[in-house]
Every structure is written in C-alpha cells, then in structure tokens.
Enzyme design. Structure first.
Site, PDB file in Angstrom:
ATOM      1  N   ASP A 185       0.825  -1.203   0.000  1.00  0.00           N
ATOM      2  CA  ASP A 185       0.000   0.000   0.000  1.00  0.00           C
ATOM      3  C   ASP A 185       0.864   1.259   0.000  1.00  0.00           C
ATOM      4  O   ASP A 185       0.347   2.374  -0.103  1.00  0.00           O
ATOM      5  CB  ASP A 185      -1.008  -0.002   1.146  1.00  0.00           C
ATOM      6  CG  ASP A 185      -0.381  -0.139   2.516  1.00  0.00           C
ATOM      7  OD1 ASP A 185       0.856  -0.125   2.622  1.00  0.00           O
ATOM      8  OD2 ASP A 185      -1.141  -0.265   3.506  1.00  0.00           O
ATOM      9  N   SER A 186       2.177   1.064   0.045  1.00  0.00           N
ATOM     10  CA  SER A 186       3.117   2.168  -0.188  1.00  0.00           C
ATOM     11  C   SER A 186       2.859   2.828  -1.535  1.00  0.00           C
ATOM     12  O   SER A 186       3.282   3.972  -1.764  1.00  0.00           O
ATOM     13  CB  SER A 186       4.560   1.655  -0.125  1.00  0.00           C
ATOM     14  OG  SER A 186       4.730   0.504  -0.939  1.00  0.00           O
ATOM     15  N   ASP A 191      -0.637  -6.275   0.043  1.00  0.00           N
ATOM     16  CA  ASP A 191      -1.164  -5.668   1.261  1.00  0.00           C
ATOM     17  C   ASP A 191      -2.685  -5.635   1.247  1.00  0.00           C
ATOM     18  O   ASP A 191      -3.298  -5.369   0.208  1.00  0.00           O
ATOM     19  CB  ASP A 191      -0.668  -4.225   1.393  1.00  0.00           C
ATOM     20  CG  ASP A 191       0.650  -4.109   2.129  1.00  0.00           C
ATOM     21  OD1 ASP A 191       0.937  -4.981   2.975  1.00  0.00           O
ATOM     22  OD2 ASP A 191       1.391  -3.145   1.873  1.00  0.00           O
ATOM     23  N   LYS A 251      -0.704  -9.512   3.209  1.00  0.00           N
ATOM     24  CA  LYS A 251       0.011  -8.950   4.362  1.00  0.00           C
ATOM     25  C   LYS A 251      -0.923  -8.014   5.112  1.00  0.00           C
ATOM     26  O   LYS A 251      -1.591  -7.187   4.506  1.00  0.00           O
ATOM     27  CB  LYS A 251       1.272  -8.200   3.926  1.00  0.00           C
ATOM     28  CG  LYS A 251       2.074  -7.624   5.112  1.00  0.00           C
ATOM     29  CD  LYS A 251       3.457  -7.155   4.679  1.00  0.00           C
ATOM     30  CE  LYS A 251       3.430  -5.839   3.944  1.00  0.00           C
ATOM     31  NZ  LYS A 251       2.961  -4.703   4.797  1.00  0.00           N
ATOM     32  N   GLU A 261      -1.279  -5.592   8.872  1.00  0.00           N
ATOM     33  CA  GLU A 261      -0.534  -4.903   9.919  1.00  0.00           C
ATOM     34  C   GLU A 261      -1.250  -5.027  11.256  1.00  0.00           C
ATOM     35  O   GLU A 261      -2.438  -4.728  11.358  1.00  0.00           O
ATOM     36  CB  GLU A 261      -0.381  -3.421   9.579  1.00  0.00           C
ATOM     37  CG  GLU A 261       0.363  -3.150   8.282  1.00  0.00           C
ATOM     38  CD  GLU A 261       0.489  -1.660   7.998  1.00  0.00           C
ATOM     39  OE1 GLU A 261       0.116  -0.850   8.871  1.00  0.00           O
ATOM     40  OE2 GLU A 261       0.955  -1.308   6.896  1.00  0.00           O
ATOM     41  N   GLU A 282       9.337  -3.815  10.753  1.00  0.00           N
ATOM     42  CA  GLU A 282       9.735  -2.515  10.208  1.00  0.00           C
ATOM     43  C   GLU A 282      10.170  -1.555  11.309  1.00  0.00           C
ATOM     44  O   GLU A 282       9.455  -1.355  12.296  1.00  0.00           O
ATOM     45  CB  GLU A 282       8.577  -1.898   9.410  1.00  0.00           C
ATOM     46  CG  GLU A 282       8.936  -0.554   8.799  1.00  0.00           C
ATOM     47  CD  GLU A 282       7.937  -0.056   7.775  1.00  0.00           C
ATOM     48  OE1 GLU A 282       8.124   1.063   7.265  1.00  0.00           O
ATOM     49  OE2 GLU A 282       6.972  -0.797   7.472  1.00  0.00           O
TER      50      GLU A 282
END
Length: 264
Positions: free
Chosen positions: A45-46, A84, A112, A114, A181
């Site tokens: 999602d960067s 993501d 992925k 978070e 991270e």
C-alpha cells in the site's frame, strides 16, 4: 523458471541463507526483477505514496491493490507475490476474507496485514480458508496517526516484549511470514530467532532472514524524506538491472543493511 514459494523462503531460513524482496507495482518492473532473479515481490500500500502521490498509505483501496497485483503477476508469473490489505480492509475477519479473496484472484499468493495479537482471529480464519498470511509488526504505516509519525518502534523492555509476544501470537495463529519494520537490531534478532517462520526486515538491521525495500528507495527516485534504512543502489551502478543485482548480493552477503542503516 521454477515458481518461488513460501517453502522456498522457509528453506532459506533453515539454511541461514539471506534473501532479498522488493515492492513492485507494474508489469515492466516486475518483469525486470524476475529476469534478474529477484523473485519475491510485494504489492504494497506504499503505492499510495510512491505511485499515487498521497502523504500516507491510508487512501489506498482494495481495488487499487488488486489492479497493481494483476499487473505485477503478468510481469512475474513465477514470483512469490504478496499483496497488502490496505487500511480498514480487515476490520473484521469476514471483511478480511472477502478482501483477501479479491487480491488473491488478482494474482497474489499471500496477503500482508498490519497489527499484533488483536489479529489472531483474523489470521486463523484466513489460513483455515487457504489464504496464506504475512504479518507486519513494528512501524505499521497504517497506524501513523496513532504513532504520531513514522518512528522507531519496540524500544525499551516493555515495548520489545510486546512485539515479541505479538510475533509469537501471529505465528501460532498460522502466519507464514512476518515483516518487521523500524525496530532496534537487538529486538529484530530476538524475534527472528524465536520464530520458526521467516522474518523479513526493513529498518531492522541485517539480522532478519530477509530484507525488503520500497523500489523507489532502492533506486533513489523517492522525493522528500529518505528513510535512514534506505540505500540508493542505482547511484552506485548507474543501471537498474545492475542495481537489482547489487541489492540482492549485498543482502545475501549481509553487507546491506549496514550499521548506518540500522536502529538501536
């Protein structure tokens, strides 16, 4: 070319062989990465910041991720492709499964997400339904408003112990990979050694099983603030393919990330 799988990365961990991964968002770069042997990619999602120009990852949608996942899969049909689940795409286990199905149909091998122990039920539900999961701990960009900015996480005994507890909980729930991270090297080492699953670091020192970089950071095409952990491999090589090869070589040898890219 033989497909790269989760089992491939598990063997790397068992053999203590470091591996490199990278973000990818389109067909052309994915094809180039695969041709150079960089066969683990993340549609992150960067892309909200690097591709769309937002100031955070929060505006990214599941449809955005699915679109870019399909493009990357066409460029790298045999890569291990992570995608993501973006902000608010997994608020409940049911929502997570529905959105994971969308990105898996687009070509992802794994999703992925978070977060820590609060995600255990979600991870269990996904893995029970044949959706492989990669966890993400430490600096989780979707939580930037809670953290008050992009800051190193896990400093101090209490915070470090909590991240270790989160990592073990995600693994026990069925997660098959973990991204760490922006955490201190010492904590990254503890977590990597405590888990049986491969751990991929970004800003976590060279003690994790693998490394990941946002491709724009690896090639020095990121505008504005440059993260401490980033290295511009294109500046040293002058050629994108050579930069990819150097990135892989430095990760595999443990040269990158160096002390100058690490936190304590």
């Amino acid at each position: 070319m033989k497909p790269t799988t989760i089992a491939s990365l598990q063997k790397c961990k068992q053999d203590k062989k470091r591996f490199a991964t990278i973000t990818a968002y389109d067909y052309s770069f994915a094809k180039l990465f695969a041709e150079e042997g960089l066969n683990v990619m993340l549609v992150g999602d960067s892309l909200g910041m690097t591709v769309q120009g937002h100031d955070s990852t929060l505006p990214v949608t599941v449809a955005d991720i699915a679109y870019h996942t399909a493009a990357v899969r066409r460029g790298a049909p045999n890569c291990l492709l992570l995608a993501d689940l973006p902000f608010m795409a997994y608020a409940t286990p049911e929502q997570a499964f529905e959105n994971a199905a969308t990105v898996m149909r687009a070509g992802a091998n794994m999703v992925k997400i978070e977060g820590g122990e609060w995600l255990v039920e979600t991870v269990q539900m996904l893995t029970e339904r044949a959706v492989p999961v990669c966890g993400h701990l430490g600096l989780t960009p979707q939580s930037v408003n809670i953290f008050g900015g992009y800051k190193v996480q896990g400093r101090g005994d209490e915070a470090g112990d909590q991240l270790l507890s989160d990592a073990l909980a995600l693994e026990a729930a069925g997660a098959q990979l973990l991204v760490l991270e922006c955490v201190p090297v010492e904590l990254a080492k503890r977590i990597t050694e405590a888990l049986a699953i491969p751990v991929i670091g970004i800003g976590a020192g060279n003690v994790t099983d693998g490394q990941i970089l946002v491709m724009h950071d690896a090639f020095g095409i990121t505008g504005g603030h440059i993260p401490k952990f980033a290295k511009n491999f294109l500046a040293e090589t002058g050629d994108i393919r050579a930069a990819v090869r150097q990135y892989m070589a430095e990760v595999e040898s443990g040269v990158y990330p160096g002390e100058e890219h690490s936190f304590h």
